[in-house]
Design a protein around this motif. Structure first.
Motif, PDB file in Angstrom:
ATOM      1  N   ILE A   1       0.837  -1.202   0.000  1.00  0.00           N
ATOM      2  CA  ILE A   1       0.000   0.000   0.000  1.00  0.00           C
ATOM      3  C   ILE A   1       0.870   1.251   0.000  1.00  0.00           C
ATOM      4  O   ILE A   1       0.611   2.220  -0.728  1.00  0.00           O
ATOM      5  N   LEU A   2       1.934   1.231   0.806  1.00  0.00           N
ATOM      6  CA  LEU A   2       2.853   2.368   0.843  1.00  0.00           C
ATOM      7  C   LEU A   2       3.505   2.585  -0.513  1.00  0.00           C
ATOM      8  O   LEU A   2       3.640   3.724  -0.985  1.00  0.00           O
ATOM      9  N   VAL A   3       3.934   1.495  -1.153  1.00  0.00           N
ATOM     10  CA  VAL A   3       4.559   1.608  -2.473  1.00  0.00           C
ATOM     11  C   VAL A   3       3.569   2.155  -3.488  1.00  0.00           C
ATOM     12  O   VAL A   3       3.899   3.035  -4.298  1.00  0.00           O
ATOM     13  N   PHE A   4       2.330   1.659  -3.448  1.00  0.00           N
ATOM     14  CA  PHE A   4       1.315   2.136  -4.386  1.00  0.00           C
ATOM     15  C   PHE A   4       1.077   3.640  -4.232  1.00  0.00           C
ATOM     16  O   PHE A   4       0.982   4.371  -5.220  1.00  0.00           O
ATOM     17  N   LEU A   5       1.003   4.106  -3.004  1.00  0.00           N
ATOM     18  CA  LEU A   5       0.793   5.528  -2.770  1.00  0.00           C
ATOM     19  C   LEU A   5       1.957   6.366  -3.306  1.00  0.00           C
ATOM     20  O   LEU A   5       1.777   7.521  -3.684  1.00  0.00           O
ATOM     21  N   CYS A   6       3.149   5.755  -3.334  1.00  0.00           N
ATOM     22  CA  CYS A   6       4.321   6.476  -3.838  1.00  0.00           C
ATOM     23  C   CYS A   6       4.330   6.597  -5.355  1.00  0.00           C
ATOM     24  O   CYS A   6       4.853   7.575  -5.905  1.00  0.00           O
ATOM     25  N   VAL A   7       3.759   5.606  -6.061  1.00  0.00           N
ATOM     26  CA  VAL A   7       3.892   5.577  -7.522  1.00  0.00           C
ATOM     27  C   VAL A   7       2.585   5.845  -8.265  1.00  0.00           C
ATOM     28  O   VAL A   7       2.586   5.943  -9.489  1.00  0.00           O
ATOM     29  N   CYS A   8       1.478   5.967  -7.557  1.00  0.00           N
ATOM     30  CA  CYS A   8       0.168   5.999  -8.217  1.00  0.00           C
ATOM     31  C   CYS A   8      -0.003   7.169  -9.183  1.00  0.00           C
ATOM     32  O   CYS A   8      -0.764   7.086 -10.151  1.00  0.00           O
ATOM     33  N   LYS A   9       0.694   8.280  -8.945  1.00  0.00           N
ATOM     34  CA  LYS A   9       0.577   9.442  -9.822  1.00  0.00           C
ATOM     35  C   LYS A   9       1.866   9.744 -10.570  1.00  0.00           C
ATOM     36  O   LYS A   9       2.082  10.861 -11.027  1.00  0.00           O
ATOM     37  N   GLY A  10       2.721   8.728 -10.688  1.00  0.00           N
ATOM     38  CA  GLY A  10       3.968   8.917 -11.422  1.00  0.00           C
ATOM     39  C   GLY A  10       4.918   9.848 -10.707  1.00  0.00           C
ATOM     40  O   GLY A  10       5.070   9.804  -9.483  1.00  0.00           O
ATOM     41  N   THR A  11       5.572  10.722 -11.467  1.00  0.00           N
ATOM     42  CA  THR A  11       6.558  11.614 -10.871  1.00  0.00           C
ATOM     43  C   THR A  11       5.942  12.572  -9.855  1.00  0.00           C
ATOM     44  O   THR A  11       6.621  13.027  -8.935  1.00  0.00           O
ATOM     45  N   LYS A  12       4.655  12.873 -10.010  1.00  0.00           N
ATOM     46  CA  LYS A  12       3.996  13.772  -9.051  1.00  0.00           C
ATOM     47  C   LYS A  12       4.047  13.194  -7.641  1.00  0.00           C
ATOM     48  O   LYS A  12       4.414  13.881  -6.684  1.00  0.00           O
TER      49      LYS A  12
END
Length: 561
Positions: free
Chosen positions: A182-193
């Motif tokens: 879940i933590l990883v997903f939150l980090c990458v879900c919007k790409g570079t943003k």
């Protein structure tokens, strides 16, 4: 993030087909500092804390820094410059970037993506262990104080006696694994943003926490003995080829190369970014963190050895044992141990999460490039939604694959996969990258793009450094990686790795042979003469392409190389 830059891409086509070009907006890092934070955060991971200090101690102490620095310039930096250049030049992830050189090289790109995915499936399991320890650290009496090895084996892992004994899935590890994903997903879900927001905190945090642990450790009795063990040089060991092999393997594996990460991160740079300068800063920061972590680790280990009345070499250990057995036990001996245990496991998480989401980002970038290139121009406005869907799918599938490591035999499976992936497959990928650029595409074409962004006039890289880099990519670096590969293979043939059974070892080799064979097979499908013979002939006929058309718009697909 700046979306104003437009990347030129092509729809998928086989050799000889007409290639349709479309303009697809590509995300961009908001600044060079943000890119460097992201790349450094990816490179600096758990291995900097639990592998490098132990390797240095076991391989001549301070003398180990000599082959290590040699390896930085022979193996690490050349490939790092190459991968950043590929991403930046073609404004694409590993599959698209390599495919722009030859359609057959797309297979190599997909193998890099596969390697990233396999790596992150078990990397997040290690983060799950750290999460468990972090939550259990909130106690006045640390629960592992009496028997750290037994606590790790039985209370956390519920470890079985061998890889053949399944032992059942452990619910607590599954829950922690889910949280890590879940933590990883939150980090990458919007790409570079989303990545940019995370790295501003997560990249500097390990340095701060390492500094706190070092200062506290240096104040303990016995810390000097531990640091002396870490640094005391034994120059006689430099005659052992194994030390040079270990140093080369460490730097190659610690820079996040051969996984598609640096190609992906480089693709979000503007075309005029300083490739050589960026690569140098990344490599320097990675090496500094490795050496710096050794001081913090061995200060604590030195104190631990004195308290227990043992020699430092009887206490020192590498790998997960250092992070989850030796270091926690050493922390339990400190005054205020609860605070330092919390700081230590937060440090592990901050080190690991950057590397984890960078691996996922490499997979996401490749899939997004493929999906967006396959879509009509009218659908380009849906790129954010597609990125979110891809990120969710990758993280979900990664979580499900990670369940294989949550059973009682999980640590054995993890050790097996980690060994064959890092020690063999990534090295083969590195060799094939050098062959693809050095022998087929031509390193001077990459060099020309690098020089476009260098200052005019007298410049060390323009005058002589670039020629050395091209020579190394074509000859020196792949040769060094090949020697490492053969050395490790021969050494492993002497005895089975980790005492694993023949069946387990067979599955370990499958992790290497199937992907590597797939990539090599596609290399053999390139039209023309036998590729290696042709490349050797061309080397003696002319050392550098000089035809004008090779610098024209047709360079995206070079039939003669």
């Amino acid at each position: 993030m700046d979306d104003s830059h437009v990347a030129l891409t092509r729809d998928e086509a086989t050799d000889g087909d007409i290639e349709i070009e479309t303009h697809v907006p590509r995300e961009q890092w908001s600044s060079r500092v943000i890119f460097l934070f992201a790349a450094i955060g990816s490179a600096i991971g758990l291995g900097n804390v639990w592998r490098f200090p132990y390797l240095a101690y076991k391989n001549g102490g301070g003398a180990f820094f000599i082959p290590y620095l040699f390896a930085v310039f022979i193996v690490g930096l050349p490939v790092l410059v190459l991968e950043l250049s590929l991403g930046q030049k073609f404004q694409a992830g590993p599959v698209r970037a390599l495919g722009r050189i030859r359609q057959q090289f797309r297979a190599l790109g997909w193998i890099e993506v596969l390697s990233s995915f396999i790596l992150v499936t078990y990397y997040n399991v290690v983060l799950a262990w750290a999460i468990i320890y972090l939550f259990r650290s909130f106690s006045s009496d640390l629960p592992w104080a009496d028997d750290s090895q037994g606590y790790f084996d039985h209370s956390v892992l519920h470890k079985t006696k061998s890889i053949e004994q399944f032992g059942g899935v452990q619910g607590e590890i599954v829950g922690a694994l889910l949280l890590s994903w879940i933590l990883v997903f939150l980090c990458v879900c919007k790409g570079t943003k989303s990545v940019e927001k995370v790295i501003l905190v997560m990249m500097p945090l390990p340095f701060v926490l390492l500094t706190i642990l070092l200062i506290r450790g240096a104040m303990l009795s016995g810390a000097g003995n531990g640091i002396s063990f870490y640094l005391e040089p034994d120059f006689s060991l430099l005659a052992d080829p194994g030390i040079w092999i270990s140093a080369s393997s460490q730097i190659f594996l610690s820079l996040s190369i051969s996984t598609g990460v640096m190609i992906s991160y480089g693709s979000y740079n503007p075309p005029d970014a300083n490739i050589v300068g960026n690569a140098g800063i990344i490599a320097l920061a990675n090496s500094f963190c490795s050496v710096f972590a050794g001081f913090a680790v061995f200060a604590i280990i030195g104190h631990m050895a004195e308290v227990q009345g043992k020699d430092v070499d009887k206490v020192a250990e590498g790998g997960p044992g250092l992070a989850f057995v030796v270091f926690p036990e050493g922390i339990s001996l400190l005054p205020g141990s609860t605070v330092f245990a919390i700081l230590f496991f937060i440090m592990l998480l901050s080190l690991g999460i950057d590397s984890a989401f960078s691996l996922v980002e490499a997979v996401d970038t490749a899939l997004l490039d493929h999906v967006m290139n396959s879509s009509s121009i009218r659908q380009k406005k849906y790129m954010p939604a597609r990125r979110l869907t891809i990120a969710a799918a990758v993280c979900t599938f990664g979580f499900l694959c990670g369940l294989f490591y949550t059973a009682g035999n999980g640590i054995y499976v993890l050790d097996l996969v980690d060994h064959y992936l890092l020690s063999y497959l990534l090295l083969i990928i590195g060799i094939l990258e050098c062959v693809a650029i050095g022998w087929y595409y031509g390193p001077f074409k990459i060099l020309d793009r690098i020089l476009e962004n260098r200052p005019e006039g007298k410049d060390w890289f323009r005058d002589w450094g670039g020629k050395i880099w091209a020579f190394m990519i074509k000859y020196v670096t792949p040769s060094a990686l090949f020697i490492i590969l053969i050395w490790q293979t021969v050494d492993e043939m002497k005895s089975t790795y980790g005492g694993f059974s023949a069946t387990a070892t067979f599955f370990g080799w499958l992790i290497v042979v199937i992907p590597a064979g797939y990539a090599i097979y596609h290399f053999t499908k390139i039209p023309g003469e036998a590729p290696l013979l042709e490349a050797l002939r061309r080397t003696f006929v002319r050392s550098r392409p000089a035809r004008a058309e090779e610098h024209s718009g047709a360079e995206e697909h070079v039939g003669s190389l």
